[in-house]
Design a protein around this motif. Structure first.
Motif, short mmCIF file in Angstrom:
data_model
loop_
_atom_site.label_atom_id
_atom_site.label_comp_id
_atom_site.label_asym_id
_atom_site.label_seq_id
_atom_site.Cartn_x
_atom_site.Cartn_y
_atom_site.Cartn_z
N GLY A 139 36.06 31.86 57.40
CA GLY A 139 36.73 31.53 56.15
C GLY A 139 36.03 32.09 54.93
O GLY A 139 36.65 32.30 53.89
N GLU B 176 39.38 34.74 47.89
CA GLU B 176 40.03 33.54 48.41
C GLU B 176 41.55 33.64 48.27
O GLU B 176 42.30 33.24 49.17
CB GLU B 176 39.51 32.31 47.67
N ILE B 177 42.03 34.17 47.14
CA ILE B 177 43.48 34.35 46.96
C ILE B 177 44.00 35.35 47.99
O ILE B 177 45.08 35.16 48.56
CB ILE B 177 43.79 34.81 45.53
N ALA C 74 42.82 35.79 50.92
CA ALA C 74 42.76 35.15 52.24
C ALA C 74 43.86 34.12 52.44
O ALA C 74 44.47 34.03 53.51
CB ALA C 74 41.40 34.51 52.45
N THR C 75 44.13 33.33 51.41
CA THR C 75 45.07 32.21 51.57
C THR C 75 46.49 32.57 51.19
O THR C 75 47.45 31.94 51.64
CB THR C 75 44.62 31.01 50.72
N GLY C 76 46.64 33.57 50.32
CA GLY C 76 47.97 33.97 49.90
C GLY C 76 48.46 33.20 48.69
O GLY C 76 48.33 31.99 48.60
N TYR C 77 49.00 33.95 47.74
CA TYR C 77 49.50 33.31 46.53
C TYR C 77 50.35 34.34 45.80
O TYR C 77 49.92 35.46 45.56
CB TYR C 77 48.32 32.90 45.65
N PRO D 162 53.17 31.17 51.28
CA PRO D 162 52.19 32.08 50.65
C PRO D 162 52.06 33.37 51.46
O PRO D 162 52.20 33.37 52.69
CB PRO D 162 50.89 31.28 50.71
N PRO E 11 49.39 36.05 52.30
CA PRO E 11 48.01 36.55 52.19
C PRO E 11 47.98 38.07 52.27
O PRO E 11 48.82 38.69 52.91
CB PRO E 11 47.31 35.92 53.40
N ASN F 236 48.59 40.96 45.38
CA ASN F 236 48.85 40.37 46.69
C ASN F 236 50.08 40.93 47.38
O ASN F 236 50.08 41.16 48.59
CB ASN F 236 48.99 38.84 46.55
N SER G 111 49.74 42.93 50.82
CA SER G 111 50.20 42.27 52.05
C SER G 111 51.16 43.17 52.81
O SER G 111 51.17 43.19 54.05
CB SER G 111 50.89 40.94 51.69
#
Length: 460
Positions: free
Chosen positions: A350, A378-379, A381-384, A397, A399, A455, A459
Motif C-alpha cells: 500500500g 495515494e490518489i 493508487a486509490t483512484g479519484y 474511483p 486508479p 488520473n 488510468s
C-alpha cells in the motif's frame, strides 16, 4: 570483512582479450558466471550498463570500476581484470583502461560488504599501488597486495594547525565506488595544498563521517561532489561549490581552490539557490529525469520486496498446510498465520505508489515536495476523479496505478518548485511559517486538483 574476502582469484583475468567497452564487460561477467558468482549473465550486464548510462565508471588513469547491486548476484565479489593493450572505455580523462575492478553486490548487501568496497577505492589512490597491480605476475600476487583490514593513511599529518578548513560531501547514485574515490581524492589533495578538510560520504551503507553544525559553522567553504540528492539546507549562508562526483575524483584541486575563494557563490536554502548551486546544473534534461526517477524507484523497491515476500510466504503456508478444494478462493488467507502475513504484505504494498511519487518529488523540490508527492501517489493508487465527487456518486474511483504515481511525482515536484519561486521574496521572518504552512497546504491542494486531470488519461 576486508578486500581479500571479496577479491576472488578464481575470477581474475590477467590478460583481458577484449578491446571495446561492451566486450570487456561481457568477458569479465562471463568469468563471474563461470565461477558461480552470478546466476544470470544478461541480467547482470543490464545492471552494469544501466549504471554506465548514468556516468562512466572509467575513473581515469587507467582504472575502471563497473559495479551493480543486482538480483543476479549470488556471492558479493570483486572481479579484477588487466588489459595489456588498453580498452577504449569512455573514461573521464579519455585514456584507455588497463585495470578493471568489477563489483558485483547482491541487492540485500550488508554494510560490511559496502565498507570493504569503500576500502578498495582508498587502496587505488595510494601512491605506487597501480604500478604493483600492473606488474603482479599471478592472481595470487594481486590478491596478496590487498592484505589487511584498513588502508594505512597519514592524511592531514603535515597540515598546519591554522590552515584553512573546508567541509565536503561526496555521493554517487549507487554509493559504492565513486563516493569513496572522491572522498579520498579530496583528502589527498587537501593535504598536498595544506588545507584541513572533513568529508562526509553518502554511500550505500548510509552517511559516514557526518558533518556537525559546528563543522559547517567553522568551515571557510563547502564542496558538494554528488550525483544524487544530499541534505543541502544545513549549508545556508556558506560559500558552496556544487559539482558532479566525477569532478571530486578528477579535479579535487580545482574544487578546493574554488571553495577557498571569496568570490565563491553563497548558497541560500528554501528555493533561493543561485543557478550554480542547483543540484541538476551539470545534468542534461534526460539525466536529470533519470536521477529523479531512480530516487523514487530505489525508495519504493524495499516496500515491493518486503511486501511481495510476505505475500508469497502466505501462499506457501496455505499450500503447505493444505486448503480444502471448496476454499481455494481463500488461498493465502485460509489459515490465520497466512492471513496475517498477507495483511502485512498488503500494508507494505500500500505504501509503494505514495513512496514512489513522494521521493520523485523530494528529489526535485527537496523536503517540501515530499508531502505533495505522497498525496499524488495515494490518489494514483486509490483512484479519484471529478465524476465520483459528491454523496450521490455512482461512478467507481479510477486508479491510475504506477504510471499515474510516476507522473504525479514529477507534477508534485514541479508544483513545489513553482511555489518556492513564488515565495522567494517573502520576508525572512516568514521562513518558518512558509515551510510548515504555505508549502504543505498549497502543495497538497494544488497537486490534488492537478491529479484530477492526470488520473483519467493515466488510468487509460
Amino acid at each position: 570483512m576486508n578486500i581479500q574476502d571479496l577479491l576472488a582469484p578464481e575470477v581474475m583475468i590477467l590478460d583481458l582479450q577484449a578491446t571495446t567497452k561492451r566486450a570487456a564487460l561481457k568477458e569479465i561477467i562471463a568469468s563471474l558466471y563461470n565461477a558461480g558468482k552470478i546466476r544470470d549473465e544478461q541480467e547482470f550486464l543490464e545492471g552494469i550498463l544501466a549504471r554506465e548510462a548514468q556516468t562512466t565508471t572509467g575513473l581515469g588513469e587507467g582504472i575502471a570500476m563497473p559495479h551493480s547491486k543486482n538480483a543476479a548476484v549470488i556471492t558479493p565479489t570483486i572481479a579484477f581484470a588487466r588489459s595489456g593493450k588498453g580498452v577504449d572505455y569512455d573514461s573521464l580523462d579519455g585514456q584507455p583502461v588497463e585495470l578493471f575492478f568489477m563489483i558485483a553486490v547482491p541487492t540485500d548487501a550488508n554494510d560490511t560488504h559496502l565498507q570493504a568496497l569503500a576500502n578498495l577505492s582508498r587502496y587505488l589512490l595510494q601512491d605506487g599501488f597501480m604500478a604493483k597491480l600492473k606488474t603482479a605476475p599471478t592472481s595470487q600476487a594481486v590478491w596478496d597486495l590487498f592484505a589487511g583490514d584498513e588502508v594505512p593513511t597519514t592524511l592531514g599529518s603535515h597540515v598546519a594547525a591554522d590552515a584553512p578548513y573546508l567541509v565536503a560531501v561526496t555521493a554517487c547514485t549507487t554509493g559504492i565506488a565513486h563516493t569513496y574515490m572522491a572522498e579520498e581524492a579530496l583528502k589527498k589533495e587537501a593535504e598536498k595544498l595544506g588545507v584541513h578538510i572533513k568529508v562526509e560520504t553518502n554511500g550505500a551503507s548510509g552517511v559516514g563521517n557526518r558533518l556537525t553544525p559546528e563543522d559547517i559553522a567553522n568551515a571557510q567553504g563547502v564542496i558538494v561532489a554528488a550525483d544524487k540528492k544530499v541534505e543541502m539546507q544545513r549549508f545556508d549562508g556558506k560559500r558552496l561549490i556544487k559539482r558532479p562526483v566525477a569532478d571530486g575524483i578528477r579535479k579535487p584541486d580545482e574544487l578546493i581552490d574554488l571553495a577557498l575563494q571569496d568570490e565563491a557563490p553563497v548558497f541560500h536554502a528554501d528555493g533561493s539557490e543561485t543557478p550554480s548551486d542547483n543540484h541538476t546544473q551539470d545534468l542534461s534534461v534526460g539525466k536529470a529525469f533519470y536521477q529523479h526517477l531512480m530516487s523514487g524507484v530505489s525508495s519504493m523497491l524495499p516496500f515491493v520486496i518486503g511486501g511481495g515476500i510476505a505475500i508469497a510466504l502466505a501462499f506457501l503456508i496455505d499450500q503447505s498446510l493444505g486448503v480444502p478444494h471448496d476454499q481455494l478462493a481463500s488461498l493465502g488467507t485460509y489459515h490465520p498465520i497466512a492471513a496475517f502475513l498477507k495483511q502485512i504484505g498488503g500494508a507494505a504494498f500500500g505504501f509503494m505508489l505514495p513512496v514512489l511519487a513522494g521521493y520523485i518529488a523530494y528529489s526535485i523540490a527537496e523536503k517540501p515536495g515530499l508531502v505533495a508527492g505522497f498525496v499524488a501517489g495515494e490518489i494514483a493508487a486509490t483512484g479519484y476523479n471529478i465524476y465520483n465527487v459528491g454523496l450521490d456518486a455512482t461512478h467507481a474511483p479510477i486508479p491510475s496505478g504506477f504510471l499515474g504515481a510516476l507522473v504525479g511525482g514529477f507534477l508534485a515536484g514541479g508544483i513545489m518548485l513553482l511555489l518556492k519561486s513564488a515565495f522567494k521574496k517573502l520576508p525572512k521572518s516568514l521562513d518558518g511559517i512558509k515551510s510548515i504552512l504555505f508549502y504543505p497546504v498549497l502543495g497538497v491542494i494544488l497537486t490534488g486538483f492537478a491529479m484530477l486531470i492526470i488520473n483519467i488519461p493515466m488510468s487509460a
